[in-house]
Design an enzyme around this catalytic site. Sequence first.
Site, mmCIF file in Angstrom:
data_model
loop_
_atom_site.group_PDB
_atom_site.id
_atom_site.type_symbol
_atom_site.label_atom_id
_atom_site.label_comp_id
_atom_site.label_asym_id
_atom_site.label_seq_id
_atom_site.Cartn_x
_atom_site.Cartn_y
_atom_site.Cartn_z
ATOM 1 N N THR A 82 13.656 28.273 20.370
ATOM 2 C CA THR A 82 12.211 28.294 20.130
ATOM 3 C C THR A 82 11.584 29.682 20.268
ATOM 4 O OG1 THR A 82 12.036 26.016 20.845
ATOM 5 C CG2 THR A 82 10.010 27.326 20.952
ATOM 6 N N HIS A 324 13.718 26.615 14.261
ATOM 7 C CA HIS A 324 15.159 26.338 14.245
ATOM 8 C C HIS A 324 15.327 24.924 13.731
ATOM 9 C CE1 HIS A 324 14.339 23.880 17.744
ATOM 10 N NE2 HIS A 324 13.710 24.905 18.280
HETATM 11 ZN ZN LIG Z 1 11.934 25.003 19.170
#
Ligand SMILES: [Zn+2]
Length: 518
Positions: A82, A324
């Site tokens: 993240t 992602h």
């Molecule tokens: Zn993430």
Amino acid sequence: MTTALASLLLAVTAATPPAARPSPAPAALPARPKLVLAVAIDQFRYDYLTRFRSEYTGGLRRLLDRGAVFTRARFQHFPSVTAIGHSTYLSGALPAMSGIIGNDWYDRATGRLVTSVSDPAEKILGGGAGEGASPRRMLVSTVGDELKIATASKSKVIGLSLKDRSAILPSGHMADLALWYDAQTGRFVSSTFYGAALPDWVIRFDDERKADAYRGGSWRGGDLPKEAGPALYGAVYGSPFGNDLLEALAERAVEAERLGQRGETDLLTVSFSSNDAVGHEKGPDSPEVRDISVRTDAALGRLFSYLDTRIGMGNVLVTLTADHGVAPLPEVAASRRMPGGRMPAGSVRDAVQAALVQRFGEGQWVVSPSDHSIYIDRKLVAAKRLDLDQVQDTAKEAVQALPHVLRVYTLHELLAGSASDDPVGRSLANSVSAQRTGDLELLLEPYWMFAARGTTHGSVFGYDMHVPVIFMGPGIRPGTYRRDITVNDVAPTLAEILGVESPSGAAGRVLDEVLAIR
Ligand SMILES: [Zn+2]
């Protein structure tokens, strides 16, 4: 005289087009957008666009139909997590430049685990005690920073998310405000980095207790608790209602700060986090992920409708990506006769510890909790007068002997550049920091993970690295673009559209194929 003046005024008034109406497709030189809306959806694989396409009727549908859609956008860093995805999005920088090498890492200077945004010099605003947060660990500028610099801070830059790092890192150092969700209280909080107190409009929003309205709310993952309290607020975060709450906050921010309505270009970053919580728990093939994807499309549709009324979507430049993807659940992979499985957590640390004790003697050699990034106690290495490279090599040999380990790199290999002659090694080399990176970095084989349950992301494989990139709005040529691009290209492209300097660490190119002639 009076009549002449009146008719002149009438003529002027009649000739002035209504300001808020979106203009039809401009032939050339589109005006600067009034607002840039940079959306990220946490853990949103590219194939969620195609698999659920027929069910989208809201914002994702609009982006797919009217936007410039890249089908082959990938990240080029490691690990795919993240903090790195969000720092990449609007800085265009690789971790080696940005310094954001993970969600967290072992800080050798203090001997503590730090997060990408943790900052002991700041305090949380609007929440409980605990360390504050700031973008100070990020070493580069963002599009928002460059916009602020170019306009002498007349442009406003605001970052919103349910996660601190996802609000802070895309918006940047000069952001006016970043807000994120406190799952204990159901309120949005910030940091003293942005000011001495929360703006009044945020306090009013929090006092409306909107999270309480989701009591007993129902979705594919079940029903939310019926009582207000931490259990409800956590469940809101882990369901589509978290995204709905964030969307309501985004509308309020546009209204209260008059974003896009002040004669300057403003930037609002909105990162929807609940998709990540659901995806980790249930996996990409679950009905829950499908449900939250469709509901995210609806939430985005509401935001676009609101912006259309307020600013006119013809004046809003939208970008969308994800930070992602995610791997399938290993059990699902197995049922497909695909490879994959779960490695016991701690197995890598234990192997390194045992090998170093055997070779170099007793001591607590491994000082960090991760199995992907191994940090060795440098003080112990110095006290025993050992060569650090040799210690790293010994640790590497031990890890390489473990099953399902695809690659292991030592820090000294990565710094010497000897890893960068293939795509996997290049992702690692793109992400190395002499100060922050572990002594060993390791990749498991495709579809393998340390998670004991659910699923995760972080690898360099397609399911983690292939994400949507979409642009929509003034100056953008709609269509489907099948060239390989990287998410690092988004920030320089935005800077070009806005006519501001490219962010300082940007490693991508301007996607000039999407720019309408100007
Ligand atoms: Zn993430």
